[in-house]
Write an enzyme that holds these catalytic residues in place. Structure first.
Site, short mmCIF file in Angstrom:
data_model
loop_
_atom_site.label_atom_id
_atom_site.label_comp_id
_atom_site.label_asym_id
_atom_site.label_seq_id
_atom_site.Cartn_x
_atom_site.Cartn_y
_atom_site.Cartn_z
N ASP A 1 1.11 8.51 -12.01
CA ASP A 1 0.32 8.69 -13.23
C ASP A 1 -0.66 9.85 -13.06
O ASP A 1 -0.89 10.63 -13.98
CB ASP A 1 -0.46 7.42 -13.58
CG ASP A 1 0.31 6.56 -14.57
OD1 ASP A 1 1.56 6.69 -14.61
OD2 ASP A 1 -0.32 5.77 -15.30
N ASP B 1 2.82 4.07 -8.18
CA ASP B 1 2.44 3.87 -9.57
C ASP B 1 1.20 4.72 -9.90
O ASP B 1 1.17 5.49 -10.86
CB ASP B 1 2.14 2.37 -9.77
CG ASP B 1 1.99 1.98 -11.22
OD1 ASP B 1 2.21 2.83 -12.10
OD2 ASP B 1 1.63 0.82 -11.48
N LYS C 1 -1.08 3.48 3.57
CA LYS C 1 -2.41 3.31 4.17
C LYS C 1 -2.19 2.66 5.54
O LYS C 1 -2.57 1.49 5.77
CB LYS C 1 -3.27 2.42 3.26
CG LYS C 1 -3.69 3.07 1.97
CD LYS C 1 -4.89 3.97 2.12
CE LYS C 1 -6.17 3.17 2.33
NZ LYS C 1 -7.33 4.07 2.54
N TYR D 1 3.72 -5.89 -6.37
CA TYR D 1 3.99 -6.36 -7.72
C TYR D 1 4.97 -7.53 -7.73
O TYR D 1 5.15 -8.19 -8.75
CB TYR D 1 4.55 -5.23 -8.60
CG TYR D 1 3.56 -4.11 -8.88
CD1 TYR D 1 2.20 -4.29 -8.65
CD2 TYR D 1 3.97 -2.88 -9.36
CE1 TYR D 1 1.29 -3.27 -8.88
CE2 TYR D 1 3.07 -1.86 -9.60
CZ TYR D 1 1.73 -2.06 -9.36
OH TYR D 1 0.83 -1.05 -9.59
N ASP E 1 -5.18 7.49 -0.33
CA ASP E 1 -6.42 7.95 -0.97
C ASP E 1 -6.58 9.47 -0.81
O ASP E 1 -6.96 10.17 -1.74
CB ASP E 1 -7.65 7.20 -0.43
CG ASP E 1 -7.64 7.08 1.09
OD1 ASP E 1 -6.60 7.36 1.72
OD2 ASP E 1 -8.68 6.69 1.65
#
Ligand code: NAD
Length: 370
Positions: free
Chosen positions: A255, A251, A194, A143, A227
């Site tokens: 959520d 993030d 990852k 970001y 994942d």
């Protein structure tokens, strides 16, 4: 009488001021019944600040936040400002505060209170008793990484670029927050990245492992690909206690974890900076929901997430574990008694507005303090 603790309150926009009002009543109650006083200041942020000063986060707000022991934040934004250019948007208010205060560790608990087990989209048995904490790095990663932008190529086609970048120090400081938390909780930490396809993921895994080995041998550390973690959170969320992730994966996963609990109106968060030599650290506490423009001004918003954010503030910034737990218990008891705001209604429960919910929490606090 406990020494003054300096809190900057930033109600912001939409339902922010409505739910903050209920926290102020708890603060008054604490003054009266627990003899704890706070030095409170109120400041402007978001759309409200934009209208008054031309900036979504005026310098004065930043200075006051830097001088406070903790910031209690409401929410910012709304349709009125949606057409403004990016650099003018109310949402930049929170981004500037995070940057100026160096708030790099975002803590998001996902806790399923027994009375709300049925609010989850998952089967009750899967989420009953769920109590996990996601620690998300919040000032680095993709970001913020450079280069970033949208450019037009010589062939006239556009190309968008974002850069995922993490330094060893950035990983280490947020990892220590997560390890410290794990130590206080169950002693288990899952670090997520990852590493199979990303260089930052390889570095993340290496640094977290090194810190674990050298500084926190008592914490049981495991690693998981992001994942797989998303899938596991839906399938068997109770296997997790503390989950550590970078900005992007954190993030998404936080959520997802929030959705497991069934209601946005119930979830608090904390964002912490680095401790100084005296152990004092900047910290900002806020509900994870936004300004909910669709219900703002109607007196029906759920104040629990804002109240629980205040409980986190007491615990993390002032070490007031007993008072924090008291607020959490009071909220849970109100829900168990069947009073609900519209967002968490269930069969056999009674629908109430924001201030009646606040009244009920104060009544439970009275009983707990008796
Ligand atoms: P939102 O969280 O404001 O609302 C999503 C839905 O949940 C809405 O239907 C809303 O009514 C409901 N909801 C949220 N909080 C509730 C509560 N306490 N009680 C009852 N119902 C509640 O998200 P959104 O609609 O995507 O965003 C609205 C505005 O808030 C946008 O301008 C967005 O940019 C901003 N926003 C701000 C923050 C922040 O201040 N940190 C975070 C997220 C969104």
């Amino acid at each position: 009488m406990t020494a003054n603790k300096k809190i900057l309150v930033l109600p912001g926009d939409g339902i922010g001021p409505e739910v903050m009002r209920e926290v102020r009543r708890i603060i008054e109650w604490m003054d009266r019944r627990r003899h704890v006083s706070f030095a409170m200041e109120e400041g402007q942020v978001g759309g409200a600040a934009l209208e008054a000063t031309g900036s979504p986060c005026p310098d004065e707000t930043v200075e006051r936040a830097l001088g406070a022991d903790a910031v209690l934040f409401g929410s910012v934004g709304g349709p009125r400002w949606d057409s403004l250019p990016f650099e003018k948007r109310p949402e930049l208010g929170i981004l500037r505060l995070r940057k100026e205060l160096g708030l790099f560790a975002n803590l998001r608990p996902a806790l399923v209170m027994e009375p709300l087990v049925d609010a989850s989209s998952l089967k009750p048995d899967v989420v009953r008793g769920l109590d996990l904490m996601i620690v998300r790095e919040s000032t680095g990663g993709i970001y913020f990484g450079e280069p970033r932008g949208i450019e037009t190529l010589p062939n006239g086609k556009r190309r968008g670029v974002d850069t995922e970048v993490y330094t060893e120090e950035e990983i280490a400081r947020v990892a220590r927050v997560a390890f410290d938390l794990a130590k206080k909780r169950s002693g288990r930490l899952t670090s997520v990245e990852k590493a199979n396809v990303m260089q930052t993921g390889r570095l993340w895994r290496a640094v977290v492992s090194e810190i674990g080995k050298a500084e926190y041998p008592e914490v049981e550390l495991s690693h998981m690909y992001a994942d797989n973690c998303a899938m596991q959170l839906c399938a068997r969320p109770k296997q997790f206690d503390v989950v550590l992730a970078g900005n992007l994966f954190g993030d998404l996963l936080s959520d997802l974890a929030a959705a497991l609990t069934g209601s946005l109106g119930m979830l608090p968060s904390a964002t912490l900076g680095a401790p100084d030599a005296s152990g004092r650290r900047h910290a900002l506490y806020e509900p994870i929901h936004g300004s909910a423009p669709d219900i703002a001004g109607k007196g029906i918003a759920n104040p629990c997430a804002q109240m629980l954010s205040f409980a986190m503030l007491l615990r993390w910034s002032f070490g007031m574990e007993e008072d924090a737990a008291m607020i959490e218990t009071a909220v849970e008891k109100v829900l168990a008694g069947g009073l609900r705001t519209a967002d968490i209604m269930g069969p056999g429960t009674a629908r109430v507005g924001t201030s009646v919910m606040g009244d009920a929490v104060l009544r439970e606090l009275d009983k707990l303090a008796a």
